[in-house]
Write a protein that holds these residues in place. Structure first.
Motif, PDB file in Angstrom:
ATOM      1  N   ASP A 254       0.107  40.743  23.033  1.00 33.72           N
ATOM      2  CA  ASP A 254       1.118  40.431  22.041  1.00 33.72           C
ATOM      3  C   ASP A 254       1.335  41.685  21.199  1.00 33.72           C
ATOM      4  O   ASP A 254       0.441  42.524  21.092  1.00 33.72           O
ATOM      5  CB  ASP A 254       0.679  39.269  21.154  1.00 33.72           C
ATOM      6  N   LEU A 255       2.509  41.802  20.608  1.00 39.64           N
ATOM      7  CA  LEU A 255       2.815  42.962  19.774  1.00 39.64           C
ATOM      8  C   LEU A 255       2.263  42.832  18.357  1.00 39.64           C
ATOM      9  O   LEU A 255       2.111  43.821  17.664  1.00 39.64           O
ATOM     10  CB  LEU A 255       4.335  43.186  19.709  1.00 39.64           C
ATOM     11  N   ASP A 256       1.960  41.617  17.940  1.00 41.50           N
ATOM     12  CA  ASP A 256       1.509  41.354  16.571  1.00 41.50           C
ATOM     13  C   ASP A 256      -0.004  41.556  16.464  1.00 41.50           C
ATOM     14  O   ASP A 256      -0.791  40.754  16.955  1.00 41.50           O
ATOM     15  CB  ASP A 256       1.896  39.926  16.192  1.00 41.50           C
ATOM     16  N   GLU A 257      -0.413  42.635  15.795  1.00 38.84           N
ATOM     17  CA  GLU A 257      -1.840  42.964  15.658  1.00 38.84           C
ATOM     18  C   GLU A 257      -2.628  41.853  14.969  1.00 38.84           C
ATOM     19  O   GLU A 257      -3.755  41.545  15.366  1.00 38.84           O
ATOM     20  CB  GLU A 257      -2.012  44.263  14.875  1.00 38.84           C
TER      21      GLU A 257
ATOM     22  N   GLU B 190       2.880  49.488  28.678  1.00 36.31           N
ATOM     23  CA  GLU B 190       1.595  50.179  28.698  1.00 36.31           C
ATOM     24  C   GLU B 190       0.539  49.513  29.565  1.00 36.31           C
ATOM     25  O   GLU B 190      -0.544  50.061  29.739  1.00 36.31           O
ATOM     26  CB  GLU B 190       1.082  50.309  27.260  1.00 36.31           C
TER      27      GLU B 190
ATOM     28  N   GLY C  64       2.957  37.791  25.478  1.00 35.15           N
ATOM     29  CA  GLY C  64       3.350  37.088  24.264  1.00 35.15           C
ATOM     30  C   GLY C  64       2.386  35.942  24.007  1.00 35.15           C
ATOM     31  O   GLY C  64       2.790  34.820  23.728  1.00 35.15           O
TER      32      GLY C  64
ATOM     33  N   THR D  15      -3.298  44.300  21.755  1.00 35.58           N
ATOM     34  CA  THR D  15      -2.042  44.532  21.055  1.00 35.58           C
ATOM     35  C   THR D  15      -1.388  45.695  21.785  1.00 35.58           C
ATOM     36  O   THR D  15      -1.826  46.842  21.656  1.00 35.58           O
ATOM     37  CB  THR D  15      -2.284  44.916  19.582  1.00 35.58           C
ATOM     38  N   THR D  16      -0.405  45.379  22.585  1.00 36.52           N
ATOM     39  CA  THR D  16       0.222  46.424  23.384  1.00 36.52           C
ATOM     40  C   THR D  16       1.620  46.013  23.798  1.00 36.52           C
ATOM     41  O   THR D  16       1.989  44.847  23.746  1.00 36.52           O
ATOM     42  CB  THR D  16      -0.640  46.750  24.639  1.00 36.52           C
ATOM     43  N   ASN D  17       2.355  46.994  24.228  1.00 31.23           N
ATOM     44  CA  ASN D  17       3.682  46.805  24.780  1.00 31.23           C
ATOM     45  C   ASN D  17       3.535  46.607  26.278  1.00 31.23           C
ATOM     46  O   ASN D  17       2.671  47.216  26.902  1.00 31.23           O
ATOM     47  CB  ASN D  17       4.522  48.054  24.458  1.00 31.23           C
TER      48      ASN D  17
END
Length: 190
Positions: free
Chosen positions: A25-28, A52, A3, A47-49
């Motif tokens: 972070d998830l936000d590209e 992963e 994050g 940008t990854t979960n």
């Protein structure tokens, strides 16, 4: 740095400690901005979960899981992906905070979905399998006096917290009037 947001902390870690750091972070859009702003050979932004990423030695997760819908599953994944995790957890639950409806205000202003006080936060971390190595209250109220243009009422509130903490201790001050977060170092047990 799970994050990582703007990427500043990841950049400071990579620069000051000269170790490889990955900010995720998830936000590209925010990851793209962080990549453009902060350059360092030891620094990568993705940008990854969290599912992963490959297993790593250590992670920092500052002010994150209170925003995650299924935070218990998120914490379990962290416990399996790392050897150690440093969490910073906002403590939105206090007696004064509940009287003033602070959790609802946090939900609307900073999008918190979950709320904690120190003992609850630590118990949840233990419940998902972490071993707590140490913890410390964060958000030193003294920094409010250094900020230019900070509202007078906020400075007086910080002064009140300083006086209360000096008399009764930070734990009691947090439970009664709030204004702190807690930083917890956890050893993962997987």
């Amino acid at each position: 740095d799970i994050g990582c947001g703007s990427g500043k902390l990841a950049y400071l870690l990579a620069t000051n400690y000269k170790v490889p750091v990955t900010g995720i972070d998830l936000d590209e859009k925010i990851v793209s901005l962080a990549s453009e702003k902060y350059n360092n050979p030891n620094l990568t932004f993705l940008t990854t979960n969290i599912n992963e990423i490959t297993k790593k030695d250590m992670a920092i997760c500052l002010d994150v899981f209170e925003h995650v819908e299924d935070y218990l599953n998120f914490l379990k994944i962290c416990n399996n992906k790392f050897n150690y995790v440093v969490f910073n957890i906002p403590l939105d639950l206090s007696m004064l905070g509940l009287i003033l409806d602070h959790p609802i205000k946090s939900r609307k202003s900073v999008f918190h979905l979950h709320y904690f006080y120190p003992k609850l936060a630590k118990e949840i971390l233990k419940d998902v399998g972490f071993e707590i190595v140490g913890s410390k209250f964060a958000n030193n109220p003294y920094h409010y006096f250094k900020l230019k243009g900070y509202p007078f009422f906020s400075k007086m509130s910080a002064l009140f917290r300083i006086i209360m903490a000096g008399i009764f201790g930070k734990r009691f001050t947090q439970l009664v009037i709030g204004g702190y977060s807690i930083t917890v170092l956890c050893k993962c047990n997987h």
